[in-house]
Write an enzyme that holds these catalytic residues in place. Structure first.
Site, PDB file in Angstrom:
ATOM      1  CG  HIS A  62      40.212  27.514  40.599  1.00  0.00           C
ATOM      2  ND1 HIS A  62      40.915  28.384  41.405  1.00  0.00           N
ATOM      3  CD2 HIS A  62      39.393  28.282  39.837  1.00  0.00           C
ATOM      4  CE1 HIS A  62      40.524  29.631  41.153  1.00  0.00           C
ATOM      5  NE2 HIS A  62      39.605  29.591  40.198  1.00  0.00           N
ATOM      6  CG  ASP A 152      41.198  33.762  40.495  1.00  0.00           C
ATOM      7  OD1 ASP A 152      40.461  34.670  40.100  1.00  0.00           O
ATOM      8  OD2 ASP A 152      40.823  32.589  40.647  1.00  0.00           O
ATOM      9  CG  HIS A 179      38.930  37.708  41.783  1.00  0.00           C
ATOM     10  ND1 HIS A 179      38.438  36.424  41.817  1.00  0.00           N
ATOM     11  CD2 HIS A 179      38.079  38.439  42.557  1.00  0.00           C
ATOM     12  CE1 HIS A 179      37.353  36.382  42.568  1.00  0.00           C
ATOM     13  NE2 HIS A 179      37.116  37.601  43.025  1.00  0.00           N
ATOM     14  CG  HIS A 232      36.158  35.551  37.060  1.00  0.00           C
ATOM     15  ND1 HIS A 232      36.012  36.759  37.703  1.00  0.00           N
ATOM     16  CD2 HIS A 232      36.951  34.792  37.859  1.00  0.00           C
ATOM     17  CE1 HIS A 232      36.702  36.743  38.833  1.00  0.00           C
ATOM     18  NE2 HIS A 232      37.273  35.576  38.954  1.00  0.00           N
ATOM     19  CG  ASP A 307      36.394  30.660  37.686  1.00  0.00           C
ATOM     20  OD1 ASP A 307      37.346  30.146  38.314  1.00  0.00           O
ATOM     21  OD2 ASP A 307      35.676  31.562  38.163  1.00  0.00           O
ATOM     22  N   GLY A 326      31.550  28.204  43.110  1.00  0.00           N
ATOM     23  CA  GLY A 326      32.297  27.518  42.069  1.00  0.00           C
ATOM     24  C   GLY A 326      31.495  26.513  41.284  1.00  0.00           C
TER      25      GLY A 326
END
Length: 434
Positions: A62, A152, A179, A232, A307, A326
């Site tokens: 990201h 996502d 996701h 993930h 990720d 995150g």
């Protein structure tokens, strides 16, 4: 264009270590591989027994650009990737605005290229504006350069929409990356439903949330004859579902993250519920973590991703239940995994780990990019030098990334990328190398 002669390396070609220890780079390509090579006008890079691998490929990162650039932008993300040994990064589209039209795909490509660091490839949304209502113009986005389609941050909103996306992409357009999450089971959740939720009183997110959506995707692949990639993956049940789908001959692939392989719910408890360990999907049980390693070994899990999820300190450094999900990890992910594998899973071949970071993820990209992830004569000179003996302390304050919040900050790890090359250009070098 620069010429480089790599001498005295232990070379991993994307599948295995080879006997040759020299490599010549000319015009952005690998010109020759051999032993005892010489080239008078090339800059020599001495290996001294260190590892030379294809550049690492991260299928899931990201960068918050466009729209949230104070957290990360494409330039800082590309530089951070280079500093972590990554030469190719796939940018997720859950930005503001979401990357759901060709012009925004082109924006990510052009701004990523301007950084002159790691290559950034854009993923496009499945649904327009990522609202889960109407399918995007996937053909045009693929032509513009999208390499995956994903909403996502959320699963594709309805089974009808996901089925349409699978029918439309088939095996011709880039893969749908799902996701996996059943929102009604996830909603309000903070941690894995298990020991950590029982001890903390925080609302748990059960593994069933992931498993249900994986089962939905598998059923739709069986129905449509298409293909899907689950990203993930974090729990044992999902690993088993995907393992069985592969055995049945379905075109189902998946990845897991560096942090799910190296951390579990005990890290959340042990940290005193530090928000740096808050991630979606959550860090799960020891049994789930073990299942991920088993899935990696038997081929169920195709790739390892970061990720990478950068947040400004003002947003992330909050009480656990108030902080966003995150983990920022691009610059230390490889070292964390190499160190963990050496100490906890020495039986796992180093070749397997590097394969899941190079040739295996490259194989999931569109045909244009499938030549990445290998060291072969004529291939793009995307290369990473790894020093297995280098020990460094994670220092987020010196990162290329704008993120300054990482669960491994202050910890020492052994085994670090020290140089990174893209198309024959040196894009990063460890200060200690200078």
């Amino acid at each position: 264009m620069e010429k480089f002669l790599f001498k005295g390396f232990k070379i991993f070609n994307g599948k295995e270590f080879i006997e040759d220890d020299c490599l010549l780079v000319e015009d952005g390509k690998i010109a020759k591989i051999g032993t005892g090579l010489e080239c008078a006008d090339a800059e020599v890079v001495e290996g001294n027994g260190r590892l030379l691998t294809p550049g690492f490929i991260d299928l899931h990162a990201h960068f918050r650009d466009p729209g949230l650039e104070w957290n990360e932008d494409l330039k800082s993300g590309a530089m951070a990737g280079a500093a972590g040994g990554f030469t190719t990064l796939v940018a997720m589209p859950n930005t503001k605005p979401a990357v759901s039209e060709p012009a925004l795909v082109e924006y990510v490509l052009s701004h990523g290229a301007a950084a002159k660091a790691a290559r950034i490839l854009p993923a496009g949304c499945v649904s327009k504006k990522r609202e889960g209502k109407e399918i995007c113009e996937m053909e045009k986005m693929a032509e513009a350069g999208a390499v995956f389609f994903t909403d996502d941050g959320s699963p594709v909103a309805t089974s009808h929409l996901l089925r349409l996306a699978l029918l439309y992409t088939g095996k011709r357009l880039p893969r749908v990356m799902e996701h996996p999450e059943e929102i009604s089971l996830f909603q309000g959740g903070q941690v894995h439903e298990g020991r950590v939720s029982a001890m903390s009183g925080l609302k748990g997110i059960p593994g069933a949330s992931e498993e249900i959506d994986v089962a939905r995707g598998i059923a739709l692949v069986r129905d449509t004859g298409s293909r899907i990639h689950f990203t993930h993956i974090s729990c044992a049940g999902a690993v088993e579902l995907i393992r069985n789908a592969k055995r049945a001959g379905l075109d189902v692939t998946c990845d897991t993250t560096f942090h799910h392989l190296t951390l579990n719910e005990n890290a959340v408890i042990g940290s005193g519920y530090n928000s740096r360990f808050k991630v979606n999907p959550p860090l799960r049980s020891v049994e789930d973590q073990r299942a991920l390693w088993e899935g990696l070994i038997d081929g169920t899990i195709d790739a390892i991703v970061t990720d990478h999820a950068p947040w400004h300190m003002d947003e992330k450094d909050e009480p656990f239940q108030e902080a966003p999900f995150g983990i920022a990890s691009l610059e230390c992910a490889a070292a964390v995994l190499l160190d963990y594998r050496a100490k906890n899973h020495p039986e796992v071949p180093l070749e397997l780990i590097f394969t899941k970071m190079t040739s295996a993820p490259a194989a999931l990209l569109p045909e244009k990019w499938q030549g990445l992830g290998v060291i072969a004569e004529g291939a793009s000179a995307d290369l990473t030098v790894v020093d297995e003996e280098r020990t460094r302390i994670v220092d987020c304050q010196t990162w290329k990334s704008k993120a300054r919040c990482c669960p491994w900050e202050g910890m020492a790890f052994t085994g670090w990328p020290v140089m990174t090359f893209v198309e024959g250009r040196k894009i990063w070098q460890d200060d200690e190398e200078l």
